[in-house]
Design an enzyme around this catalytic site. Structure first.
Site, PDB file in Angstrom:
ATOM      1  N   ASP A 268      35.761  43.121  44.286  1.00 15.81           N
ATOM      2  CA  ASP A 268      35.340  41.824  43.670  1.00 15.81           C
ATOM      3  C   ASP A 268      34.191  41.721  42.680  1.00 15.81           C
ATOM      4  O   ASP A 268      33.429  42.389  42.642  1.00 15.81           O
ATOM      5  CB  ASP A 268      34.475  41.206  45.017  1.00 15.81           C
ATOM      6  CG  ASP A 268      34.424  39.631  44.931  1.00 15.81           C
ATOM      7  OD1 ASP A 268      35.304  38.789  44.827  1.00 15.81           O
ATOM      8  OD2 ASP A 268      33.015  39.258  44.930  1.00 15.81           O
ATOM      9  N   GLU A 298      38.826  42.570  40.067  1.00 18.40           N
ATOM     10  CA  GLU A 298      38.822  41.330  39.700  1.00 18.40           C
ATOM     11  C   GLU A 298      37.811  40.948  38.711  1.00 18.40           C
ATOM     12  O   GLU A 298      36.730  40.878  38.769  1.00 18.40           O
ATOM     13  CB  GLU A 298      38.486  40.274  40.882  1.00 18.40           C
ATOM     14  CG  GLU A 298      38.677  38.864  40.692  1.00 18.40           C
ATOM     15  CD  GLU A 298      37.326  38.131  41.054  1.00 18.40           C
ATOM     16  OE1 GLU A 298      37.415  36.996  40.780  1.00 18.40           O
ATOM     17  OE2 GLU A 298      36.286  38.744  41.620  1.00 18.40           O
TER      18      GLU A 298
END
Length: 549
Positions: A268, A298
């Site tokens: 993340d 990400e």
């Protein structure tokens, strides 16, 4: 006493067993055939608005075989550890070691279930032939157990390198003792010096972006340059320059992989974390666990150059989600048929670095009501999924919210639209690719297929405007074959000419994926059948050729 029929039955059973044993175990003198190719397909198995009922892990276990049969090869599961509350989606990380095992933050389970259910879900996925990727959130921690007094300075939200106050003490939520877990699995306790900053002063009830003062305290670098320095995102921001933090996160990584037996990671918010951290962390965890651990990060930016820079700085140690491609899909879906479809791949990872691109249509962050809301219109989604599922570039990811729907916003399931495209990827999308991205509305591509995958090969067309047709080459090996539209959007067929070409059609604002009509043996040669009320063999079933479907 054995009857005549039973003697005959036992004799045939013995003969059948002997023949099977000979086929399976007797050497043939020939080298073993290489395994047929199989396309990888990931599924993000959650969406933001799932109910807080603790049933997701059970659903994973129950659905594993169905998903695998459609060609899903890996599941990206949501953060499995305890967040700021039981209903936390998982990105407000509290305790990385609590996978739904300890009574913390008002519950034992997480939003998705208990630790035991999580481990059972992973086992079920593995048993069905799928891998599992864990969602790792290292940027911040939330839900602290207490506050500490910290010297800090306010910074400009639009330029975090600019200090806009003098140094003063704030009361920061940075004390993590994990009273429900104690020292189980780890005795590490987090304190203010393990962080770089926060966005709340409890003593003044004041929301600002605060950078901590102290020895070695500064925003981490290198990170994304948006807002000057985009190290700080939310909650208490981890200090990746602190050796105790790095050591603890490496220890957790080894523990997590060994405890859960996961196969990879989704990382993340990597744009907010020191670029040099994850290559070092991944190298250590891969080495310590002996697993290759596929990883996708990400990095949310539509600027392709930023993604290229990150890949270069991290030495290609991970794939990245293709956010620029998602933005293309979103823009095309909102353009009323005026988008230039020839540019659909321009300035995307899918085009520039296809082996490191994880392609997707939407995700939990782009859903309605979310911070990165950019929801692709439903009419365009089948086109977008055809694009990522039937082409050779990238590693496609199907979104739970598209597949099952999002009740929170009355968004219906697209399962009936996505399933044929999954089958196309599973059975047909192999071999040399030929592109026909030469029209502002109608674009197409073909795959010639491979001999290791009998019956493979396809021709795909999508259009954001009027319908039409294209002559496209599928290979001379398909000469004389009849192709039909697997999506069911068109009922006509296409016969491939002697040169390997066919004229394929598509309806307006639609997609068609044309595949060869198969001719196959419908039953095993000389299969044996019995009447349900007796154990006698009564007839032989001849093999027969049928057109399929």
């Amino acid at each position: 006493m054995l009857t005549f029929h039973r003697i005959i039955r036992k004799g045939w059973m013995f003969l059948l067993a002997f023949l099977l044993t000979a086929l399976l175990f007797c050497p043939t003198g020939q080298p073993a055939k290489a395994a047929a190719p199989f396309n990888g397909t990931m599924m993000q198995y959650f969406e933001w608005y799932l109910p807080d009922d603790g049933t997701l892990w059970t659903k994973v276990a129950n659905e594993a075989n169905n998903l695998s049969s459609l060609g899903i090869t890996a599941l990206w599961l949501p953060p499995a550890y305890k967040g700021t509350s039981r209903s936390d989606v998982g990105y407000g990380v509290y305790d990385l070691y609590d996978l739904g095992e300890f009574n913390q933050k008002g519950a034992v389970r997480t939003k998705y279930g208990t630790k035991a259910q999580y481990l059972q879900a992973i086992q079920a996925a593995h048993a069905a032939g799928m891998q599992v990727y864990a969602d790792v959130v290292f940027d911040h921690k939330g839900g602290a157990d207490g506050t500490e007094w910290v010297d800090a300075v306010e910074v400009n939200p639009s330029d975090r390198n600019q200090e806009i106050s003098g140094t003063y003490q704030i009361q920061a939520w940075t004390k993590f003792d994990f009273p429900g877990r104690g020292n189980t699995y780890s005795s590490f306790k987090w304190r203010w010096y393990h962080f770089d900053g926060v966005d709340w002063d409890e003593s003044r009830k004041l929301s600002r972006i605060y950078k901590f003062r102290g020895i070695g305290k500064a925003w981490d670098w290198e990170v994304d340059t948006e807002n000057g320095n985009y190290d700080y995102l939310m909650y208490a921001d981890l200090d990746m320059d602190h050796p105790e933090v790095v050591t603890e996160l490496k220890s957790w990584g080894k523990w997590y992989v060994n405890t859960t037996n996961i196969d990879g990671f989704r990382l993340d918010a990597v744009k907010h974390i020191k670029f040099s951290f994850f290559p070092d962390w991944l190298s250590d965890v891969r080495s310590q666990t002996g697993k290759p651990l596929f990883t996708v990060g990400e990095y949310w930016s539509y600027d392709i150059n930023k993604l290229h820079n990150y890949i270069m700085k991290t030495n290609g140690t991970m794939s990245l989600f293709d956010a620029p491609l998602h933005n293309k899909f979103y823009t095309a879906s909102k353009s009323g048929g005026t988008f230039d479809m020839r540019t659909l791949m321009t300035n995307t990872l899918m085009k520039d670095q296809p082996t490191l691109a994880v392609t997707f249509v939407d995700n939990h962050d782009t859903e309605p009501g979310q911070a990165l809301q950019s929801w692709v219109d439903p009419w365009f989604k089948p086109l977008a999924y055809a694009f990522i599922l039937t082409r050779q570039e990238g590693y496609p990811c199907v979104f739970y919210g598209d597949y099952y729907g999002i009740p929170q916003y009355n968004i219906p399931s697209l399962k009936s639209k996505i399933d044929p495209l999954l089958i196309a990827r599973r059975d047909y999308a192999y071999g040399t690719q030929h592109d026909y991205l030469d029209h502002s509305d109608i674009i197409g591509w073909t795959r010639e297929g491979v001999t290791e995958k009998p019956g493979s090969g396809l021709a795909a067309l999508i259009t954001d405007g009027p319908g039409g047709s294209k002559w496209m080459y599928v290979g001379k090996q398909h000469a004389g074959k009849v192709f039909y539209d697997l999506t069911g959007n068109r009922s006509d067929t296409v016969t491939i000419n002697s040169d390997g070409w066919g004229e394929f059609k598509v309806n307006g604002g639609s997609v068609s994926v044309w595949v060869p009509r198969k001719t196959t043996v419908s039953t095993i040669a000389w299969s044996i059948t019995t009447r349900p009320w007796t154990d006698e063999f009564v007839r032989w079933t001849e093999p027969r050729l049928v057109a399929w479907p």
